[in-house]
Scaffold this motif. Sequence first.
Motif, PDB file in Angstrom:
ATOM      1  N   TRP A 211       0.865  -1.185   0.000  1.00 46.98           N
ATOM      2  CA  TRP A 211       0.000   0.000   0.000  1.00 46.98           C
ATOM      3  C   TRP A 211       0.893   1.224   0.000  1.00 46.98           C
ATOM      4  CZ3 TRP A 211      -0.381   4.141   3.393  1.00 46.98           C
ATOM      5  CH2 TRP A 211      -1.459   4.995   3.185  1.00 46.98           C
ATOM      6  N   GLU A 212       0.410   2.321  -0.571  1.00 43.99           N
ATOM      7  CA  GLU A 212       1.079   3.613  -0.433  1.00 43.99           C
ATOM      8  C   GLU A 212       0.042   4.713  -0.557  1.00 43.99           C
ATOM      9  OE1 GLU A 212       3.571   5.070  -3.865  1.00 43.99           O
ATOM     10  OE2 GLU A 212       3.414   2.951  -4.415  1.00 43.99           O
ATOM     11  N   GLY A 213       0.308   5.816   0.166  1.00 48.62           N
ATOM     12  CA  GLY A 213      -0.619   6.922   0.094  1.00 48.62           C
ATOM     13  C   GLY A 213      -0.361   7.960   1.167  1.00 48.62           C
ATOM     14  N   ASP A 214      -1.296   8.909   1.259  1.00 44.61           N
ATOM     15  CA  ASP A 214      -1.205   9.968   2.254  1.00 44.61           C
ATOM     16  C   ASP A 214      -1.365   9.370   3.649  1.00 44.61           C
ATOM     17  OD1 ASP A 214      -0.938  11.816   0.226  1.00 44.61           O
ATOM     18  OD2 ASP A 214      -3.094  12.223   0.130  1.00 44.61           O
ATOM     19  N   SER A 215      -0.684   9.981   4.623  1.00 43.72           N
ATOM     20  CA  SER A 215      -0.762   9.463   5.988  1.00 43.72           C
ATOM     21  C   SER A 215      -0.764  10.610   6.999  1.00 43.72           C
ATOM     22  CB  SER A 215       0.375   8.478   6.251  1.00 43.72           C
ATOM     23  OG  SER A 215       1.621   9.078   6.006  1.00 43.72           O
ATOM     24  N   ILE A 216      -0.580  10.282   8.231  1.00 39.93           N
ATOM     25  CA  ILE A 216      -0.719  11.194   9.363  1.00 39.93           C
ATOM     26  C   ILE A 216       0.132  12.467   9.210  1.00 39.93           C
ATOM     27  CG2 ILE A 216       1.088  10.100  10.740  1.00 39.93           C
ATOM     28  CD1 ILE A 216      -0.832  10.416  13.165  1.00 39.93           C
ATOM     29  N   HIS A 217      -0.398  13.564   9.681  1.00 38.87           N
ATOM     30  CA  HIS A 217       0.290  14.864   9.726  1.00 38.87           C
ATOM     31  C   HIS A 217       0.665  15.395   8.338  1.00 38.87           C
ATOM     32  CE1 HIS A 217       0.422  14.160  13.988  1.00 38.87           C
ATOM     33  NE2 HIS A 217       1.238  13.148  13.850  1.00 38.87           N
ATOM     34  N   GLY A 218      -0.039  14.963   7.309  1.00 40.15           N
ATOM     35  CA  GLY A 218       0.269  15.432   5.961  1.00 40.15           C
ATOM     36  C   GLY A 218       1.447  14.727   5.335  1.00 40.15           C
ATOM     37  N   GLY A 219       1.867  13.611   5.927  1.00 42.99           N
ATOM     38  CA  GLY A 219       2.999  12.865   5.409  1.00 42.99           C
ATOM     39  C   GLY A 219       2.592  11.865   4.347  1.00 42.99           C
ATOM     40  N   ARG A 220       3.532  11.043   3.979  1.00 44.33           N
ATOM     41  CA  ARG A 220       3.334  10.029   2.936  1.00 44.33           C
ATOM     42  C   ARG A 220       3.901   8.718   3.448  1.00 44.33           C
ATOM     43  NH1 ARG A 220       0.226   9.620  -1.333  1.00 44.33           N
ATOM     44  NH2 ARG A 220       1.199   8.472  -3.015  1.00 44.33           N
ATOM     45  N   SER A 221       3.231   7.588   3.169  1.00 42.90           N
ATOM     46  CA  SER A 221       3.692   6.277   3.628  1.00 42.90           C
ATOM     47  C   SER A 221       3.668   5.258   2.499  1.00 42.90           C
ATOM     48  CB  SER A 221       2.809   5.744   4.768  1.00 42.90           C
ATOM     49  OG  SER A 221       3.016   6.478   5.941  1.00 42.90           O
ATOM     50  N   VAL A 222       4.585   4.302   2.598  1.00 40.67           N
ATOM     51  CA  VAL A 222       4.603   3.132   1.729  1.00 40.67           C
ATOM     52  C   VAL A 222       4.746   1.926   2.652  1.00 40.67           C
ATOM     53  CG1 VAL A 222       5.807   1.894  -0.110  1.00 40.67           C
ATOM     54  CG2 VAL A 222       5.699   4.396  -0.173  1.00 40.67           C
ATOM     55  N   HIS A 223       3.869   0.933   2.479  1.00 39.48           N
ATOM     56  CA  HIS A 223       3.954  -0.318   3.233  1.00 39.48           C
ATOM     57  C   HIS A 223       4.590  -1.360   2.321  1.00 39.48           C
ATOM     58  CE1 HIS A 223       0.369   0.831   6.052  1.00 39.48           C
ATOM     59  NE2 HIS A 223       1.358   1.710   6.069  1.00 39.48           N
ATOM     60  N   VAL A 224       5.684  -1.961   2.764  1.00 37.47           N
ATOM     61  CA  VAL A 224       6.431  -2.919   1.949  1.00 37.47           C
ATOM     62  C   VAL A 224       6.735  -4.156   2.780  1.00 37.47           C
ATOM     63  CG1 VAL A 224       8.665  -1.847   2.490  1.00 37.47           C
ATOM     64  CG2 VAL A 224       8.430  -3.198   0.426  1.00 37.47           C
ATOM     65  N   GLY A 225       6.554  -5.331   2.173  1.00 34.14           N
ATOM     66  CA  GLY A 225       6.838  -6.573   2.886  1.00 34.14           C
ATOM     67  C   GLY A 225       6.169  -7.761   2.250  1.00 34.14           C
ATOM     68  N   GLU A 226       5.603  -8.610   3.129  1.00 33.41           N
ATOM     69  CA  GLU A 226       4.949  -9.837   2.710  1.00 33.41           C
ATOM     70  C   GLU A 226       3.470  -9.777   3.068  1.00 33.41           C
ATOM     71  OE1 GLU A 226       7.531 -12.150   5.384  1.00 33.41           O
ATOM     72  OE2 GLU A 226       8.237 -13.116   3.549  1.00 33.41           O
ATOM     73  N   THR A 227       2.788 -10.893   2.883  1.00 37.94           N
ATOM     74  CA  THR A 227       1.357 -10.962   3.158  1.00 37.94           C
ATOM     75  C   THR A 227       1.030 -10.683   4.623  1.00 37.94           C
ATOM     76  OG1 THR A 227       1.132 -12.612   1.417  1.00 37.94           O
ATOM     77  CG2 THR A 227      -0.688 -12.434   2.967  1.00 37.94           C
ATOM     78  N   GLU A 228       1.818 -11.226   5.533  1.00 36.41           N
ATOM     79  CA  GLU A 228       1.473 -11.140   6.954  1.00 36.41           C
ATOM     80  C   GLU A 228       2.284 -10.132   7.749  1.00 36.41           C
ATOM     81  OE1 GLU A 228       1.100 -14.879   8.860  1.00 36.41           O
ATOM     82  OE2 GLU A 228       0.014 -15.779   7.203  1.00 36.41           O
ATOM     83  N   SER A 229       3.332  -9.563   7.176  1.00 40.10           N
ATOM     84  CA  SER A 229       4.116  -8.577   7.919  1.00 40.10           C
ATOM     85  C   SER A 229       4.744  -7.582   6.949  1.00 40.10           C
ATOM     86  CB  SER A 229       5.208  -9.256   8.756  1.00 40.10           C
ATOM     87  OG  SER A 229       6.139  -9.896   7.921  1.00 40.10           O
ATOM     88  N   TYR A 230       5.036  -6.391   7.460  1.00 43.31           N
ATOM     89  CA  TYR A 230       5.580  -5.350   6.585  1.00 43.31           C
ATOM     90  C   TYR A 230       6.262  -4.260   7.384  1.00 43.31           C
ATOM     91  CZ  TYR A 230       1.358  -2.671   7.838  1.00 43.31           C
ATOM     92  OH  TYR A 230       0.366  -2.007   8.515  1.00 43.31           O
ATOM     93  N   LEU A 231       6.993  -3.409   6.667  1.00 42.83           N
ATOM     94  CA  LEU A 231       7.542  -2.179   7.213  1.00 42.83           C
ATOM     95  C   LEU A 231       6.706  -1.035   6.663  1.00 42.83           C
ATOM     96  CD1 LEU A 231      11.389  -2.687   6.799  1.00 42.83           C
ATOM     97  CD2 LEU A 231       9.997  -3.011   8.852  1.00 42.83           C
TER      98      LEU A 231
END
Length: 124
Positions: free
Chosen positions: A30-50
Amino acid sequence: MKLEHVNLTVRDPKATASMLCELFDWQVRWEGDSIHGGRSVHVGETESYLALYAPPVDIQNAETSYYRAGGLNHIGIVVGDLDMVETRVKAAGFVPMNHADYEPGKRFYFDGPDDIEYEVISYA
């Protein structure tokens, strides 16, 4: 119960995610807008990620995490083929260090972007 994710503040979430996908065969979840006007990208596997987060302002680094309360010391990633991943780490321009072979497995470390230390471990 299990650990689902760790959230890290980085300068460039997309670049860090790309590096992690190349080294560890991970996927962007997943990637998109996040808290406090920031930006996030979730990277990893099906059950866990950074979760890689960048605030809307420049990041200022403090002292090394090993001497700061609440500091992140390293992220441990288990792999099946330690030599293959070390080759990828070198090809990406990072320097493997602190190689060790003790119970319960072999390992090495490298400093990635934003001074985040990664421990790569094999129990094979």
